[in-house]
Design a protein around this motif. Structure first.
Motif, short mmCIF file in Angstrom:
data_model
loop_
_atom_site.label_atom_id
_atom_site.label_comp_id
_atom_site.label_asym_id
_atom_site.label_seq_id
_atom_site.Cartn_x
_atom_site.Cartn_y
_atom_site.Cartn_z
N THR A 70 0.85 -1.19 0.00
CA THR A 70 0.00 0.00 0.00
C THR A 70 0.88 1.24 0.00
OG1 THR A 70 -0.02 0.11 2.40
CG2 THR A 70 -1.74 -1.21 1.36
N VAL A 71 0.24 2.38 -0.02
CA VAL A 71 0.99 3.63 0.07
C VAL A 71 1.80 3.65 1.35
CG1 VAL A 71 0.80 6.14 0.24
CG2 VAL A 71 -0.68 4.89 -1.33
N GLU A 96 8.38 4.73 -8.99
CA GLU A 96 7.73 3.43 -9.16
C GLU A 96 6.27 3.49 -8.73
OE1 GLU A 96 9.91 0.03 -7.59
OE2 GLU A 96 8.00 -0.77 -6.84
N MET A 97 6.01 4.20 -7.65
CA MET A 97 4.63 4.35 -7.19
C MET A 97 3.78 5.01 -8.27
SD MET A 97 5.12 5.70 -3.28
CE MET A 97 3.39 5.68 -2.78
N LEU A 98 4.32 6.09 -8.81
CA LEU A 98 3.57 6.83 -9.83
C LEU A 98 3.30 5.94 -11.04
CD1 LEU A 98 5.50 10.19 -9.52
CD2 LEU A 98 3.07 9.84 -9.00
N LYS A 103 -0.74 6.42 -5.58
CA LYS A 103 -0.58 7.85 -5.44
C LYS A 103 0.26 8.18 -4.20
CE LYS A 103 -3.70 9.23 -8.65
NZ LYS A 103 -2.96 8.47 -9.69
N PRO A 104 1.46 8.70 -4.44
CA PRO A 104 2.23 9.20 -3.29
C PRO A 104 1.41 10.28 -2.59
CG PRO A 104 3.58 9.22 -5.30
CD PRO A 104 2.17 8.92 -5.71
N ASP A 105 1.48 10.33 -1.27
CA ASP A 105 0.70 11.32 -0.54
C ASP A 105 1.61 12.32 0.16
OD1 ASP A 105 1.74 9.93 1.57
OD2 ASP A 105 -0.17 9.06 2.23
N PHE A 137 -1.34 19.62 -4.20
CA PHE A 137 -1.38 19.15 -2.82
C PHE A 137 -1.41 20.32 -1.86
CE2 PHE A 137 0.50 15.33 -4.73
CZ PHE A 137 -0.16 14.31 -4.06
N ASN A 138 -1.91 20.06 -0.67
CA ASN A 138 -1.85 21.05 0.40
C ASN A 138 -0.86 20.58 1.46
OD1 ASN A 138 -3.90 22.58 -0.75
ND2 ASN A 138 -5.47 21.37 0.28
N PRO A 139 0.20 21.34 1.66
CA PRO A 139 1.16 20.94 2.70
C PRO A 139 0.52 21.07 4.08
CG PRO A 139 1.71 23.12 1.83
CD PRO A 139 0.58 22.60 1.00
N ASP A 140 0.83 20.12 4.96
CA ASP A 140 0.31 20.21 6.33
C ASP A 140 1.38 20.80 7.25
OD1 ASP A 140 2.11 18.18 6.70
OD2 ASP A 140 0.61 16.63 7.08
#
Length: 245
Positions: A70-71, A96-98, A103-105, A137-140
Motif C-alpha cells: 500500500t501507500v 515506481e509508485m507513480l 498515489k504518493p501522498d 497538494f496542500n502541505p500540512d
RNA sequence: UCACUGCUC
C-alpha cells in the motif's frame, strides 16, 4: 488481526524481530490471514534493524502474495531509505509508485523533502516543494516544519520566516515543533534576540514550552554568551516541572 | 468504532 498487528508492531519496534516472526507463524495457525498492516510493521522493523535490503524484498514479496503493498508500505520504505541517506533510491521508489498507479501522498513527499534537507540539498528540496504545490497538494504542518528546518539548516532564515508567516494560507497553525525549529535556527545564527522574540510569540498564542524548547534555548543562550539568562531559564524550567536534559 | 508510515533538542 488488529491485536496481532499491535503486538507484532511493538516487538518490531523493540528490535525483537525473531519473536515477531514467531507470532506471524502463530497467526497462520489460528487462521488469521496476513495482511498489509502486518507486513508494514515488519518492513518497519527490518528498517530499524538496518536491514534495508530485506525490507525491499518483503515489499516485493507482498505483491506476489495476493495483497499488494500500500501507500503506507512505500512510505515506510521511502522514509527508511531517506534516513539512511539513500535519497536517489528513495526517489526511484516514488517514481515506481507513480508508474504503478499508487498515489504518493503528503507523507511520501514529506519524507523525501526531509531526506533532501538532511542531505543539505536545499535547492532540490525547494524544487520538490514547488512541484508538490503545483500538483495541487496542500502541505500540512509537519511538511511546513520540515521545510522550515531545511531552510534553517541552509542558513536561509529569512526564507524560513517567510514560510512560517504563510502557513495560515494553507490552513496550518504553527505548533511547538515549528517554534522550536525556528528558535534553534536563530540561535545557531547567533541571533538570540530573534530567537527570544519567537519564544515570546509562542507564549502569546498559548503554547507551553516543552523540554525540547528548554534544551534548545538553554544551549542557544550559552552559545550566545548569555549564561546568566540560561541559569535563570533553567530555574524557570524546574518551576514548570521540566528537567532539561 | 479498534491495528501500520512523515517534522524540532
Amino acid at each position: 488481526a488488529y491485536a496481532y498487528t499491535s503486538m507484532i508492531d511493538s516487538l518490531c519496534k523493540e528490535g525483537r524481530l525473531e519473536e515477531a516472526a514467531t507470532m506471524i507463524k502463530e497467526m497462520g495457525k489460528h487462521g488469521t490471514e496476513l495482511n498489509s498492516h502486518v507486513c508494514n510493521t515488519l518492513i518497519n522493523g527490518l528498517i530499524q534493524a538496518s536491514r534495508l535490503g530485506d525490507a525491499v524484498l518483503l515489499l516485493r514479496q507482498m505483491g506476489r502474495n495476493g495483497f499488494s503493498p500500500t501507500v503506507v508500505s512505500y512510505n515506510i520504505l521511502i522514509h527508511g531509505l531517506c534516513k539512511a541517506g539513500k535519497i536517489s533510491e528513495a526517489s526511484s521508489f516514488v517514481k515506481e509508485m507513480l508508474e504503478n498507479g499508487w498515489k504518493p501522498d503528503t507523507i511520501t513527499y514529506s519524507s523525501l523533502l526531509d531526506g533532501l534537507c538532511q542531505d543539505r540539498n536545499i535547492e532540490l528540496a525547494l524544487n520538490l516543494w514547488h512541484q508538490f504545490l503545483v500538483m495541487g497538494f496542500n502541505p500540512d504542518v509537519t511538511m511546513h516544519n520540515i521545510l522550515i528546518h531545511g531552510l534553517c539548516l541552509a542558513g536561509k532564515l529569512e526564507d524560513a520566516m517567510n514560510v512560517f508567516v504563510k502557513m495560515g494560507q494553507w490552513n496550518c497553525v504553527p505548533n511547538l515543533v515549528t517554534y522550536n525549529t525556528l528558535m534553534e535556527g536563530f540561535f545557531k545564527a547567533r541571533d538570540s534576540d530573534t530567537a527570544t522574540a519567537i519564544w515570546g510569540c509562542m507564549y502569546k498564542i498559548g503554547l507551553e514550552p516543552d523540554i525540547v524548547s528548554y534544551n534548545i534555548t538553554l544551549k542557544g543562550l550559552c552559545m550566545c554568551g548569555k549564561v546568566s539568562y540560561a541559569i535563570k531559564l533553567f530555574d524557570d524550567a524546574l518551576n514548570h516541572g521540566i528537567l532539561p536534559t
